[in-house]
Design a protein around this motif. Structure first.
Motif, PDB file in Angstrom:
ATOM      1  N   GLN A 115       0.814  -1.211   0.000  1.00 41.47           N
ATOM      2  CA  GLN A 115       0.000   0.000   0.000  1.00 41.47           C
ATOM      3  C   GLN A 115       0.848   1.262   0.000  1.00 41.47           C
ATOM      4  N   LEU A 116       0.468   2.199  -0.840  1.00 43.98           N
ATOM      5  CA  LEU A 116       1.071   3.526  -0.871  1.00 43.98           C
ATOM      6  C   LEU A 116       0.053   4.497  -0.296  1.00 43.98           C
ATOM      7  N   LEU A 117       0.344   4.999   0.886  1.00 43.18           N
ATOM      8  CA  LEU A 117      -0.533   5.964   1.551  1.00 43.18           C
ATOM      9  C   LEU A 117      -0.059   7.335   1.083  1.00 43.18           C
ATOM     10  N   ALA A 118      -0.743   7.904   0.114  1.00 47.19           N
ATOM     11  CA  ALA A 118      -0.266   9.112  -0.556  1.00 47.19           C
ATOM     12  C   ALA A 118      -1.128  10.325  -0.241  1.00 47.19           C
ATOM     13  N   LEU A 119      -0.458  11.403   0.074  1.00 48.01           N
ATOM     14  CA  LEU A 119      -1.098  12.700   0.271  1.00 48.01           C
ATOM     15  C   LEU A 119      -0.558  13.628  -0.810  1.00 48.01           C
ATOM     16  N   PHE A 120      -1.404  13.991  -1.764  1.00 47.13           N
ATOM     17  CA  PHE A 120      -0.996  14.830  -2.887  1.00 47.13           C
ATOM     18  C   PHE A 120      -1.276  16.298  -2.558  1.00 47.13           C
ATOM     19  N   MET A 121      -0.217  17.082  -2.438  1.00 44.52           N
ATOM     20  CA  MET A 121      -0.319  18.495  -2.063  1.00 44.52           C
ATOM     21  C   MET A 121      -1.046  19.293  -3.147  1.00 44.52           C
ATOM     22  N   GLN A 122      -1.998  20.103  -2.709  1.00 45.34           N
ATOM     23  CA  GLN A 122      -2.775  20.954  -3.612  1.00 45.34           C
ATOM     24  C   GLN A 122      -2.459  22.412  -3.268  1.00 45.34           C
ATOM     25  N   THR A 123      -1.593  23.026  -4.073  1.00 44.51           N
ATOM     26  CA  THR A 123      -1.227  24.427  -3.817  1.00 44.51           C
ATOM     27  C   THR A 123      -2.016  25.381  -4.696  1.00 44.51           C
ATOM     28  N   GLY A 124      -2.430  24.899  -5.870  1.00 44.72           N
ATOM     29  CA  GLY A 124      -3.118  25.772  -6.818  1.00 44.72           C
ATOM     30  C   GLY A 124      -2.218  26.862  -7.373  1.00 44.72           C
ATOM     31  N   GLY A 184      -2.777  26.585   4.954  1.00 45.89           N
ATOM     32  CA  GLY A 184      -3.884  27.104   4.160  1.00 45.89           C
ATOM     33  C   GLY A 184      -4.108  26.285   2.900  1.00 45.89           C
ATOM     34  N   ARG A 185      -3.186  25.419   2.579  1.00 49.73           N
ATOM     35  CA  ARG A 185      -3.343  24.517   1.436  1.00 49.73           C
ATOM     36  C   ARG A 185      -4.083  23.269   1.917  1.00 49.73           C
ATOM     37  N   HIS A 186      -4.243  22.318   1.011  1.00 48.49           N
ATOM     38  CA  HIS A 186      -4.779  21.032   1.429  1.00 48.49           C
ATOM     39  C   HIS A 186      -4.128  19.935   0.615  1.00 48.49           C
ATOM     40  N   GLU A 187      -4.283  18.719   1.097  1.00 48.61           N
ATOM     41  CA  GLU A 187      -3.772  17.545   0.421  1.00 48.61           C
ATOM     42  C   GLU A 187      -4.951  16.632   0.101  1.00 48.61           C
ATOM     43  N   LEU A 188      -4.785  15.831  -0.931  1.00 47.63           N
ATOM     44  CA  LEU A 188      -5.786  14.818  -1.265  1.00 47.63           C
ATOM     45  C   LEU A 188      -5.216  13.463  -0.883  1.00 47.63           C
ATOM     46  N   ALA A 189      -5.900  12.776   0.019  1.00 48.53           N
ATOM     47  CA  ALA A 189      -5.437  11.494   0.534  1.00 48.53           C
ATOM     48  C   ALA A 189      -5.972  10.357  -0.330  1.00 48.53           C
ATOM     49  N   HIS A 190      -5.049   9.548  -0.836  1.00 50.53           N
ATOM     50  CA  HIS A 190      -5.399   8.386  -1.651  1.00 50.53           C
ATOM     51  C   HIS A 190      -4.568   7.196  -1.202  1.00 50.53           C
TER      52      HIS A 190
END
Length: 191
Positions: free
Chosen positions: A132-141, A179-185
């Protein structure tokens, strides 16, 4: 990612906006189903997740290029009488046997996008088939970085479905103190 002086200066100047000061809420959710196993944490920073995983009985290997990060984590492990294998170095220059799981939080977004394909291959090769790859993809925009924006329209081809099983859900948004967020997949390495 591989510029030790750059990252050590970030710690020296207290420019560590990626550091929440605690482990990610995404880890709490994943720990509801993830059993203790051999887990790798690349680009671990001060190691808040490493400490929590050690508390829960995981066999952890953590890698970071910055001396202050490793020193802080070593002190925290000693303070809590916990153990983890810490590797101070450039992850592209180390070889390790495959792990059951990898926790990927702020390493990908710290690497130059020109190195993302190499990093994806490194992750794939350091994860057991079915791991399993527990990935948090940073969303900076935003343009530029680090941290670099990890848009899902780029992440899905990078972590191609021929090699990785993506979850059916859209991923949970994890708010970051910056203030950013990450998408957890949670991805699984295919055979």
């Amino acid at each position: 990612m591989t510029d030790r002086a750059f990252w050590e200066a970030k710690y020296k100047n207290n420019e560590t906006g990626w550091d929440r000061g605690d482990f990610s809420p995404a880890l709490t959710k994943w720990l509801e189903t993830l059993e203790p196993c051999r887990i790798l944490v690349p680009g671990c920073g001060r190691g808040h997740e490493v400490i929590e995983l050690a508390r829960r009985g995981f066999d952890i290997t953590a890698v970071d290029i910055a001396t202050p990060a490793i020193d802080h984590m070593q002190a925290m492990l000693e303070k809590e009488k916990l153990t983890a294998t810490l590797i101070h170095g450039d992850l592209f220059e180390i070889e390790l046997p495959p792990f059951d799981a990898i926790y990927e939080q702020t390493c990908l977004c710290a690497i130059q996008p020109s190195q993302w394909k190499e990093y994806e291959a490194w992750l794939y090769n350091h994860l057991k088939p079915g791991g399993q790859l527990l990935a948090l993809f940073m969303q900076t925009g935003a343009e530029g970085g680090p941290p670099f924006h990890c848009d899902l329209s780029e992440m899905k081809p990078l972590f191609d479905e021929s090699r990785w099983q993506w979850p059916e859900s859209a991923g949970d948004a994890v708010v970051h103190p910056s203030g950013r967020h990450e998408l957890a997949h949670l991805l699984k390495r295919k055979l």
